[in-house]
Write an enzyme that holds these catalytic residues in place. Sequence first.
Site, mmCIF file in Angstrom:
data_model
loop_
_atom_site.group_PDB
_atom_site.id
_atom_site.type_symbol
_atom_site.label_atom_id
_atom_site.label_comp_id
_atom_site.label_asym_id
_atom_site.label_seq_id
_atom_site.Cartn_x
_atom_site.Cartn_y
_atom_site.Cartn_z
ATOM 1 C CG ASP A 23 -2.097 0.883 1.057
ATOM 2 O OD1 ASP A 23 -2.381 1.534 -0.097
ATOM 3 O OD2 ASP A 23 -2.860 1.084 2.093
ATOM 4 C CG ASN A 71 -7.420 -2.894 -5.985
ATOM 5 O OD1 ASN A 71 -6.545 -3.688 -5.691
ATOM 6 N ND2 ASN A 71 -7.772 -1.870 -5.318
HETATM 7 C C1 FPP Z 1 -2.187 -0.079 -3.351
HETATM 8 O O1 FPP Z 1 -1.732 0.939 -3.266
HETATM 9 C C2 FPP Z 1 -1.550 -0.882 -4.555
HETATM 10 C C3 FPP Z 1 -2.262 -1.474 -5.425
HETATM 11 C C4 FPP Z 1 -3.533 -1.600 -5.514
HETATM 12 C C5 FPP Z 1 -1.248 -2.134 -6.569
HETATM 13 C C6 FPP Z 1 -0.462 -2.864 -6.130
HETATM 14 C C7 FPP Z 1 0.324 -3.448 -7.377
HETATM 15 C C8 FPP Z 1 1.792 -3.409 -7.887
HETATM 16 C C9 FPP Z 1 2.628 -2.707 -6.616
HETATM 17 C C10 FPP Z 1 2.251 -3.720 -8.879
HETATM 18 C C11 FPP Z 1 2.754 -5.174 -8.353
HETATM 19 C C12 FPP Z 1 3.489 -5.726 -9.411
HETATM 20 C C13 FPP Z 1 3.741 -7.149 -9.757
HETATM 21 C C14 FPP Z 1 4.721 -7.589 -10.624
HETATM 22 C C15 FPP Z 1 3.552 -8.143 -8.409
HETATM 23 P P1 FPP Z 1 -2.666 2.577 -3.731
HETATM 24 O O2 FPP Z 1 -2.417 2.657 -5.125
HETATM 25 O O3 FPP Z 1 -4.033 2.267 -2.925
HETATM 26 O O4 FPP Z 1 -1.903 3.584 -2.714
HETATM 27 P P2 FPP Z 1 -2.651 4.711 -2.039
HETATM 28 O O5 FPP Z 1 -3.168 4.353 -1.063
HETATM 29 O O6 FPP Z 1 -1.174 5.556 -1.632
HETATM 30 O O7 FPP Z 1 -3.426 5.378 -3.293
#
Ligand code: FPP
Length: 242
Positions: A23, A71
């Site tokens: 996150d 998501n």
């Molecule tokens: C949550 O952070 C993150 C996600 C929903 C996506 C996670 C995916 C990756 C890190 C890519 C992974 C890649 C591989 C190859 C496994 P957020 O976007 O909700 O963060 P925020 O709360 O700061 O908005």
Amino acid sequence: MAKKISCLGENIIPPAHVGVIMDGNGRWAKKRGLPRKFGHREGAKTFRTITRHAKAVGVDYITYYAFSTENWKRPKDEVESIMDLFEKYLDEVKDFIEENIRIRFIGDRSVLRPSLQEKMLDTEETSKDFDAMTLVLAINYGGRDEICHSVKTLAEKVKRGELDPKDITEEMIERNLYTEEIPPLDLVIRPSGEQRLSNFMIWQAAYAEFYYTNILWPDFKNADFDRAILDFCERNRRFGGV
Ligand code: FPP
């Protein structure tokens, strides 16, 4: 398999199964005035670094919450950029496979792009005998969805007259989860200051220890992982006993 010695010390018994909620990618990008997808790109780099390190630490299983059933509500271009990252990773994954790491996926993959589904199958097949560590990627995964899926399978058996509802056990529900043959979670790490489970492995986390940190996932380093592991080693787990 030979006994593993943790890079954190001979006396360290690391958790067998660590779950990571990646996150803070969006906030990481926003702080830099960049589009959110740049945060996910950095997050993917962190994921690769931490996975290698987890093997050195000696964990047996590491599961990442990569994309939840919720998501899909995100803007289309953000969803597409995350799917592109998965595909890119699976194209490059040979590195990990050489490191003897088995890769598995949990979640409902039937609605993912066909090209991604193919790569997932291929990766699982190629790595199925590797035993240094198992990397589990939760993609289009939701804990409630998973339990619902398991219950439907059992309901079908009841309908066919193969199962009496009063004989349904926890083990039966568990056996029909996506995590078949994957042990329950011992430790869940959530960076970025949020302190919730967000539908991540709600069944398997029943007795997990939780570790929270304010660091955003793209900034999360090996030393932060070590801190979580050492903190876990200090915990007194009672599993409902005394
Ligand atoms: C949550 O952070 C993150 C996600 C929903 C996506 C996670 C995916 C990756 C890190 C890519 C992974 C890649 C591989 C190859 C496994 P957020 O976007 O909700 O963060 P925020 O709360 O700061 O908005």
